[in-house]
Design a protein around this motif. Structure first.
Motif, mmCIF file in Angstrom:
data_model
loop_
_atom_site.group_PDB
_atom_site.id
_atom_site.type_symbol
_atom_site.label_atom_id
_atom_site.label_comp_id
_atom_site.label_asym_id
_atom_site.label_seq_id
_atom_site.Cartn_x
_atom_site.Cartn_y
_atom_site.Cartn_z
ATOM 1 N N ARG A 182 38.647 44.067 51.886
ATOM 2 C CA ARG A 182 39.283 43.121 50.956
ATOM 3 C C ARG A 182 38.820 41.708 51.297
ATOM 4 O O ARG A 182 39.405 41.024 52.137
ATOM 5 N N ILE A 183 37.779 41.316 50.626
ATOM 6 C CA ILE A 183 37.046 40.125 51.004
ATOM 7 C C ILE A 183 37.873 38.846 50.858
ATOM 8 O O ILE A 183 37.857 37.988 51.746
ATOM 9 N N ASN A 184 38.592 38.706 49.734
ATOM 10 C CA ASN A 184 39.344 37.457 49.552
ATOM 11 C C ASN A 184 40.478 37.343 50.577
ATOM 12 O O ASN A 184 40.821 36.252 51.028
ATOM 13 N N LYS A 185 41.047 38.502 50.929
ATOM 14 C CA LYS A 185 42.095 38.518 51.946
ATOM 15 C C LYS A 185 41.504 38.032 53.285
ATOM 16 O O LYS A 185 42.126 37.297 54.033
ATOM 17 N N TRP A 186 40.282 38.474 53.559
ATOM 18 C CA TRP A 186 39.621 38.042 54.797
ATOM 19 C C TRP A 186 39.282 36.548 54.736
ATOM 20 O O TRP A 186 39.505 35.816 55.708
ATOM 21 N N LEU A 187 38.758 36.093 53.589
ATOM 22 C CA LEU A 187 38.445 34.662 53.456
ATOM 23 C C LEU A 187 39.705 33.824 53.652
ATOM 24 O O LEU A 187 39.671 32.752 54.256
ATOM 25 N N GLU A 188 40.841 34.340 53.172
ATOM 26 C CA GLU A 188 42.108 33.648 53.387
ATOM 27 C C GLU A 188 42.420 33.578 54.881
ATOM 28 O O GLU A 188 42.779 32.527 55.409
ATOM 29 N N SER A 189 42.212 34.712 55.584
ATOM 30 C CA SER A 189 42.539 34.753 57.023
ATOM 31 C C SER A 189 41.680 33.762 57.823
ATOM 32 O O SER A 189 42.070 33.326 58.891
ATOM 33 N N GLN A 190 40.523 33.408 57.290
ATOM 34 C CA GLN A 190 39.624 32.457 57.962
ATOM 35 C C GLN A 190 39.858 31.015 57.500
ATOM 36 O O GLN A 190 39.138 30.104 57.914
ATOM 37 N N GLY A 191 40.801 30.839 56.569
ATOM 38 C CA GLY A 191 41.136 29.491 56.104
ATOM 39 C C GLY A 191 40.237 28.946 55.005
ATOM 40 O O GLY A 191 40.253 27.752 54.716
ATOM 41 N N TYR A 192 39.452 29.820 54.368
ATOM 42 C CA TYR A 192 38.532 29.349 53.318
ATOM 43 C C TYR A 192 39.108 29.490 51.904
ATOM 44 O O TYR A 192 38.519 29.000 50.944
ATOM 45 N N LEU A 193 40.204 30.216 51.797
ATOM 46 C CA LEU A 193 40.737 30.538 50.475
ATOM 47 C C LEU A 193 42.257 30.482 50.521
ATOM 48 O O LEU A 193 42.858 30.852 51.519
ATOM 49 N N GLN A 194 42.844 29.994 49.452
ATOM 50 C CA GLN A 194 44.305 29.994 49.300
ATOM 51 C C GLN A 194 44.667 30.638 47.975
ATOM 52 O O GLN A 194 44.083 30.305 46.943
ATOM 53 N N TRP A 195 45.626 31.565 48.005
ATOM 54 C CA TRP A 195 46.112 32.147 46.747
ATOM 55 C C TRP A 195 46.991 31.117 46.058
ATOM 56 O O TRP A 195 47.607 30.283 46.709
ATOM 57 N N ALA A 196 47.066 31.214 44.753
ATOM 58 C CA ALA A 196 47.951 30.316 44.005
ATOM 59 C C ALA A 196 49.388 30.730 44.257
ATOM 60 O O ALA A 196 49.662 31.855 44.678
ATOM 61 N N ASP A 197 50.293 29.821 44.009
ATOM 62 C CA ASP A 197 51.718 30.083 44.141
ATOM 63 C C ASP A 197 52.068 31.256 43.232
ATOM 64 O O ASP A 197 51.885 31.189 42.019
ATOM 65 N N ARG A 198 52.544 32.329 43.846
ATOM 66 C CA ARG A 198 52.785 33.529 43.042
ATOM 67 C C ARG A 198 54.009 33.422 42.140
ATOM 68 O O ARG A 198 54.218 34.246 41.278
ATOM 69 N N THR A 199 54.830 32.395 42.356
ATOM 70 C CA THR A 199 55.976 32.246 41.467
ATOM 71 C C THR A 199 55.579 31.478 40.197
ATOM 72 O O THR A 199 56.340 31.382 39.258
ATOM 73 N N ALA A 200 54.344 30.958 40.199
ATOM 74 C CA ALA A 200 53.910 30.195 39.026
ATOM 75 C C ALA A 200 53.825 31.108 37.805
ATOM 76 O O ALA A 200 53.794 32.322 37.932
ATOM 77 N N GLU A 201 53.778 30.469 36.638
ATOM 78 C CA GLU A 201 53.758 31.284 35.413
ATOM 79 C C GLU A 201 52.479 32.111 35.338
ATOM 80 O O GLU A 201 51.478 31.801 35.977
ATOM 81 N N LYS A 202 52.568 33.164 34.563
ATOM 82 C CA LYS A 202 51.472 34.115 34.447
ATOM 83 C C LYS A 202 50.204 33.390 33.989
ATOM 84 O O LYS A 202 50.231 32.625 33.044
ATOM 85 N N PRO A 203 49.108 33.618 34.688
ATOM 86 C CA PRO A 203 47.885 32.923 34.275
ATOM 87 C C PRO A 203 47.393 33.375 32.909
ATOM 88 O O PRO A 203 47.728 34.457 32.445
ATOM 89 N N ALA A 204 46.609 32.513 32.286
ATOM 90 C CA ALA A 204 46.080 32.806 30.961
ATOM 91 C C ALA A 204 45.179 34.036 31.011
ATOM 92 O O ALA A 204 44.651 34.400 32.060
ATOM 93 N N ALA A 205 45.008 34.657 29.857
ATOM 94 C CA ALA A 205 44.131 35.826 29.769
ATOM 95 C C ALA A 205 42.729 35.432 30.229
ATOM 96 O O ALA A 205 42.266 34.337 29.963
ATOM 97 N N GLY A 206 42.074 36.303 30.944
ATOM 98 C CA GLY A 206 40.726 36.023 31.410
ATOM 99 C C GLY A 206 40.718 35.389 32.795
ATOM 100 O O GLY A 206 39.682 35.266 33.411
ATOM 101 N N HIS A 207 41.878 35.005 33.281
ATOM 102 C CA HIS A 207 42.026 34.413 34.598
ATOM 103 C C HIS A 207 41.934 35.552 35.601
ATOM 104 O O HIS A 207 42.699 36.490 35.546
ATOM 105 N N PHE A 208 40.980 35.525 36.484
ATOM 106 C CA PHE A 208 40.722 36.760 37.241
ATOM 107 C C PHE A 208 41.512 36.910 38.516
ATOM 108 O O PHE A 208 42.068 37.953 38.790
ATOM 109 N N VAL A 209 41.527 35.922 39.348
ATOM 110 C CA VAL A 209 42.386 35.993 40.531
ATOM 111 C C VAL A 209 43.098 34.654 40.621
ATOM 112 O O VAL A 209 42.499 33.620 40.361
ATOM 113 N N ALA A 210 44.347 34.710 40.973
ATOM 114 C CA ALA A 210 45.125 33.473 41.002
ATOM 115 C C ALA A 210 44.880 32.754 42.328
ATOM 116 O O ALA A 210 45.482 33.080 43.344
ATOM 117 N N LEU A 211 43.949 31.814 42.325
ATOM 118 C CA LEU A 211 43.627 31.067 43.539
ATOM 119 C C LEU A 211 44.086 29.623 43.399
ATOM 120 O O LEU A 211 44.186 29.091 42.297
#
Ligand SMILES: [Zn+2]
Length: 526
Positions: free
Chosen positions: A285-314
């Motif tokens: 799980r590459i993005n999970k690993w990038l997060e563990s290394q401090g290179y990636l942050q997920w978007a706030d999961r309580t935020a509203e549902k992303p628009a169609a076509g939005h692939f990963v909430a970063l």
């Protein structure tokens, strides 16, 4: 022109075909190889269907033809968005128009990215298309009504959206595997009927058809297909699945035999896959690993549902390296071009990349201790060319050639409960007919060389800007002497060859959404 036929087998590999031939399940392929040449066919740097078939169709590498994935992603305000690639995104001329503009005729059936179809002398029925858009994307348009008149023709059964594929391949339940396999058996029968009809009614100098069920079955059914994984004491279900898979290949073999017969003794027939296949049991799980290394942050999961076509909430303000697609095994590094922009500074790019590669190469499989990452391909090495800049900065080759996962899930390295199939670099190539050696195996060939080889077979020059060359090992020395290889003028721009079709934007967006669902179902988009 010398009649030339290409039978494309998506994802075919000798590790599955050879045991089936040995068991007598593929007699036509066996006879074909006995009177022709066979070789492994090395694919594009990343073994994925759209870049690989596009390389086969253009004689150019992805850094030139510009196709890296089913989709292209773009980071804009608010997120990253996917758009499906289509024919207009191929930067290089395809073999269909190269042959056509030199006075030849072509038939191209079920190849990806062929919609909207180029204007050629001949017939094009694109693959990877929603059935509702088939009618206006068939060339020539009147061919649709002709095909509709074929016994049992059902556009819904040859195209790319259907009810069976609601779930990801990885989690297809046992009861879904059977209808999935049966669907592909039926689908190939339709593609064969279309091929037969066109070969009889509208014969072309170059006839090409692609059967993609090989790839689809091998993803989900590897454990029934690979003798090394098939249970020693199979359950009734496992036996039934094994029988269905064998039936699929047996029927496919019959189609190969009938196409060879329809082509006649004067034709040269070529068989090629876009990539090979093998087993995979591990998911990284590459993005999970990038997060563990401090290179990636997920978007706030309580935020509203992303628009169609939005692939990963970063969180785009705090992400500097990410993987947009589970299909490319590609990591994109963001470079800050101005103050306040997120990304690494331009002058730190190379150092950052080296550090990332070093960390990736240190990763070990938690159970076996083997390095998880076999190789990391740099963009400029894997994708040299004008179009290469839109490719990923880094492309990972995992130890088992598995596709990585881009999802936000634990653990970072996950062991699948059951083996699945994944793409491998070594596919298949075979050829038989006049001037082709009989019954020999030759050294590994390159997918880049298939287009030049087909042009040579037709008696046409190889365009001077082709990267691919004619496979000399596929021809008798006497043939090469009698008909020397000729280099001709460069290819022309593909843009002038696209048929103008009325575009219904809503319908197209709807269709794209359906295809995205399909890609999700196959596990290429998550
Ligand atoms: Zn493929």
């Amino acid at each position: 022109m010398q009649p030339t036929v290409l039978i494309g087998l998506d994802g075919a590999t000798y590790s599955i075909l050879d045991p089936l031939m040995a068991a007598g399940q593929m007699p036509h392929l066996q006879q074909f190889l006995a009177r022709g040449v066979r070789a492994e066919l090395l694919t594009t740097p990343h073994p994925l269907t759209p870049p690989a078939w596009t390389t086969l169709m253009t004689g150019r590498s992805p850094g030139h033809h510009g196709i890296f994935d089913f989709l292209r992603s773009e980071v804009r305000a608010g997120g990253a968005f996917f758009t499906l690639n289509n024919f207009r995104d191929i930067h290089c001329e395809t073999i269909w128009s190269i042959v056509s503009r030199q006075g030849g005729s072509v038939t191209s059936l079920n190849f990806p990215l062929m919609a909207p179809p180029p204007k050629v002398s001949g017939s094009i029925v694109p693959g990877l298309l929603s059935w509702r858009h088939l009618r206006r994307n068939i060339h020539p348009v009147e061919l649709y009504d002709e095909l509709k008149g074929l016994p049992g023709f059902n556009p819904n059964e040859i195209s790319w959206d259907f009810e069976h594929e609601k779930k990801a391949m990885q989690i297809l339940e046992d009861e879904e595997l059977e209808p999935w396999t049966q669907f592909h058996i039926v689908r190939e029968r339709h593609w064969f009927e279309i091929t037969r009809h066109i070969m009889e009614q509208h014969p072309a100098d170059l006839t090409a058809v692609m059967f993609d069920g090989v790839d689809k079955l091998q993803h989900g059914c590897w454990r029934f297909l690979d003798p090394r994984y098939f249970s020693a004491q199979p359950s009734a279900f496992e036996r039934r699945m094994r029988e269905l898979c064998v039936q699929y290949f047996h029927e496919l073999d019959g189609f190969i035999g009938r196409i060879v017969a329809l082509a006649g003794p004067q034709a040269r027939v070529f068989i090629a896959s876009d990539h090979g296949f093998g087993p995979t049991e591990t998911v990284f799980r590459i993005n999970k690993w990038l997060e563990s290394q401090g290179y990636l942050q997920w978007a706030d999961r309580t935020a509203e549902k992303p628009a169609a076509g939005h692939f990963v909430a970063l969180d785009w303000e705090r992400t500097i390296a990410y993987a947009p697609s589970g299909a490319t095994n590609g990591i994109h590094i963001r470079v800050a071009h101005g103050p306040g922009e997120t990304g690494v500074a331009a002058n730190e790019y190379h150092a950052f990349r080296e550090q990332l590669i070093a960390k990736l190469k240190e990763l070990r499989h938690p159970e076996t201790g083997v390095p998880l990452v076999r190789d990391v391909l740099l963009r400029e090495q894997a994708f040299p060319g004008e179009a290469g800049k839109s490719g990923p900065d880094l492309t990972l080759v995992l130890f088992d050639h598995g596709f990585f996962s881009v999802l936000d899930a634990e653990p970072i390295v996950w062991q699948r409960p059951l083996v699945a199939g994944t793409h491998c670099p070594e596919g298949v190539f075979a050829a038989a007919g006049p001037g082709i050696p009989r019954g020999i195996a030759v050294s590994q060939q390159s997918i880049l060389d298939v287009a030049a080889t087909l042009l040579y077979s037709l008696g046409l020059p190889v365009p001077s800007d082709f990267e691919g060359k004619v496979m000399q090992a596929a021809f008798e020395p006497a043939q090469l002497q009698a008909q020397p290889i000729v280099t001709g003028p460069p290819t022309t721009s593909p843009s002038g060859t696209v048929e103008r079709v009325a575009v219904d934007a809503d319908a197209e967006a709807d269709s794209d959404e359906k295809i995205l669902q399909r890609l999700r179902a196959l596990g290429y988009v998550e």
